[in-house]
Design an enzyme around this catalytic site. Sequence first.
Site, PDB file in Angstrom:
ATOM      1  N   GLY A  71      -1.540   7.146  -3.214  1.00 39.33           N
ATOM      2  CA  GLY A  71      -0.767   8.164  -2.514  1.00 39.33           C
ATOM      3  C   GLY A  71      -1.574   9.427  -2.250  1.00 39.33           C
ATOM      4  O   GLY A  71      -1.447  10.050  -1.181  1.00 39.33           O
ATOM      5  N   ASN A 151       9.283  14.219  -6.806  1.00 37.87           N
ATOM      6  CA  ASN A 151       8.912  13.529  -8.036  1.00 37.87           C
ATOM      7  C   ASN A 151       9.465  14.180  -9.300  1.00 37.87           C
ATOM      8  O   ASN A 151       9.509  13.559 -10.345  1.00 37.87           O
ATOM      9  CB  ASN A 151       7.389  13.401  -8.146  1.00 37.87           C
ATOM     10  CG  ASN A 151       6.665  14.677  -7.818  1.00 37.87           C
ATOM     11  OD1 ASN A 151       6.854  15.249  -6.745  1.00 37.87           O
ATOM     12  ND2 ASN A 151       5.842  15.158  -8.718  1.00 37.87           N
ATOM     13  N   GLN A 179       7.442   8.394  -4.043  1.00 34.29           N
ATOM     14  CA  GLN A 179       8.551   8.203  -4.997  1.00 34.29           C
ATOM     15  C   GLN A 179       9.739   7.489  -4.351  1.00 34.29           C
ATOM     16  O   GLN A 179      10.645   7.047  -5.050  1.00 34.29           O
ATOM     17  CB  GLN A 179       9.021   9.561  -5.556  1.00 34.29           C
ATOM     18  CG  GLN A 179       7.995  10.270  -6.414  1.00 34.29           C
ATOM     19  CD  GLN A 179       7.773   9.608  -7.773  1.00 34.29           C
ATOM     20  OE1 GLN A 179       8.574   8.795  -8.241  1.00 34.29           O
ATOM     21  NE2 GLN A 179       6.667   9.938  -8.409  1.00 34.29           N
ATOM     22  N   SER A 199       2.369   4.309  -2.369  1.00 38.45           N
ATOM     23  CA  SER A 199       1.543   4.036  -3.548  1.00 38.45           C
ATOM     24  C   SER A 199       2.077   2.798  -4.251  1.00 38.45           C
ATOM     25  O   SER A 199       3.289   2.576  -4.298  1.00 38.45           O
ATOM     26  CB  SER A 199       1.584   5.252  -4.477  1.00 38.45           C
ATOM     27  OG  SER A 199       0.785   5.009  -5.600  1.00 38.45           O
ATOM     28  N   HIS A 201       1.464   1.872  -7.626  1.00 39.16           N
ATOM     29  CA  HIS A 201       1.751   1.876  -9.072  1.00 39.16           C
ATOM     30  C   HIS A 201       3.122   2.435  -9.437  1.00 39.16           C
ATOM     31  O   HIS A 201       3.494   2.457 -10.609  1.00 39.16           O
ATOM     32  CB  HIS A 201       0.638   2.579  -9.854  1.00 39.16           C
ATOM     33  CG  HIS A 201       0.582   4.069  -9.726  1.00 39.16           C
ATOM     34  ND1 HIS A 201       0.979   4.911 -10.736  1.00 39.16           N
ATOM     35  CD2 HIS A 201       0.154   4.868  -8.729  1.00 39.16           C
ATOM     36  CE1 HIS A 201       0.795   6.176 -10.361  1.00 39.16           C
ATOM     37  NE2 HIS A 201       0.288   6.173  -9.147  1.00 39.16           N
ATOM     38  N   THR A 237     -15.374  -1.569   1.079  1.00 38.54           N
ATOM     39  CA  THR A 237     -14.911  -2.933   0.795  1.00 38.54           C
ATOM     40  C   THR A 237     -13.534  -2.866   0.149  1.00 38.54           C
ATOM     41  O   THR A 237     -13.314  -2.082  -0.781  1.00 38.54           O
ATOM     42  CB  THR A 237     -15.924  -3.649  -0.131  1.00 38.54           C
ATOM     43  OG1 THR A 237     -17.176  -3.639   0.542  1.00 38.54           O
ATOM     44  CG2 THR A 237     -15.499  -5.075  -0.426  1.00 38.54           C
ATOM     45  N   CYS A 327       1.067  15.014 -13.497  1.00 39.47           N
ATOM     46  CA  CYS A 327      -0.219  15.498 -13.025  1.00 39.47           C
ATOM     47  C   CYS A 327      -0.498  16.902 -13.520  1.00 39.47           C
ATOM     48  O   CYS A 327      -1.632  17.310 -13.650  1.00 39.47           O
ATOM     49  CB  CYS A 327      -0.248  15.487 -11.505  1.00 39.47           C
ATOM     50  SG  CYS A 327       0.552  14.057 -10.845  1.00 39.47           S
TER      51      CYS A 327
END
Length: 391
Positions: A71, A151, A179, A199, A201, A237, A327
């Site tokens: 994200g 979030n 979120q 995102s 995860h 890659t 964070c």
Amino acid sequence: MKQVYLDYSATTPVKKEVLDQMIPYYTEHFGNPSSLYSIGLESKEAVNKAKEQVASLINADPGEIYFTAGGTESDNWVIFGVADALKNKGNHIITTQIEHHAMLHSCEHLEKHGYEITYLPVNEEGFVSPEDLEKAITDKTILVSVMLVNNEIGTVQPIKELAAVAKKHGVLFHTDAVQGLGNVPIDVKDMGVDFVSLSSHKIYGPKGEGGLYMRKGVKISNFVFGGAQEKGKRAGTENLPGIVGFGAAAELAKKNFDEHVKHCSSLRDYLVEQILEKIPDTYYNGPKDSSKRHPGNANITFEYIEGESILLLLDQFGISVSTGSACSSKSLKPSHVLSAIGIPVTKIHGSVRLTVGDFTTKEDIDYVVEKLELIVGRLREISSVNVEKGW
Ligand code: PMP
């Protein structure tokens, strides 16, 4: 010791069904998707399948999905990519006071380079008003960015209305849906958005993998330069197992959507009800209407004590929660989101975010409420704020 994880908005565990699909892409199917021989082509097909799976969750075309490292990268790409591509049109960007730091810190960087940023205010539940947005747009505005779901307090913004205002003025619209993905319905065509950050995860997929939805034909500069991957727009890659995992997680999120939302919102409502009933001087921050809130999010202020003390003592009982956003959990700066909804600093310091997910049970909630009652009671007995208040 019993372990109760109530921080699903920080990250989620990778589901077994997802991991099982990823593993062969570390070992047997390891070919580089850019290689022209068979095992490379197989990998390329796996990337294309993942695009279909992610696109299907948000009603996009697979060709409009670009894989990124999460994200944060997607947010950075949009803001720096649009600022660069449209610098001859204007230097003004509109966002909100409650965005994630991936957006806010990027905006602060642009301000140092001559861009002007308007940070829209929000009301006491965290909602942005379309009227405020309309008033802020000038002929120099090149981008509007408003997150879909906050979030910290779970507010779900009226993105369709906000995007319509931007469109009326010919301005590009981005939403950070990190979120929101898998938690609220997302239909990029119906919402009328140009860019969406995603995102993996947060939806039981692997970390370090994400995506950017980019509407076909929209103008943006490249952000990562190098090889010809992702139609030459995002070099490097591909993280093949990560991409396969993100695709598998997206497919599962689509299949389980109704069940997931029902499970999370009923446990979240029970958690909030129990805390407010059993622990005095507690307040529920953010939207009261569950239909306008992330289904798993609860944000509670426990007056007269520090959220960090609650977090650390809960950890002693095997319970994981967060204060503000993970964070910024290493800084004691009051949350910018809680400040923006008008909560005074002393109350912000006593605020805790608890987020439930697919593996949370009612027994987990009962255990957490029992330990919270104990911890909050003890902390209040020794709190210096109590002494000041003459308790
Ligand atoms: N935006 C929001 C709203 C988030 O909650 C997060 C994750 N905390 C991010 C962006 C960053 O996503 P990632 O962790 O995938 O870089």
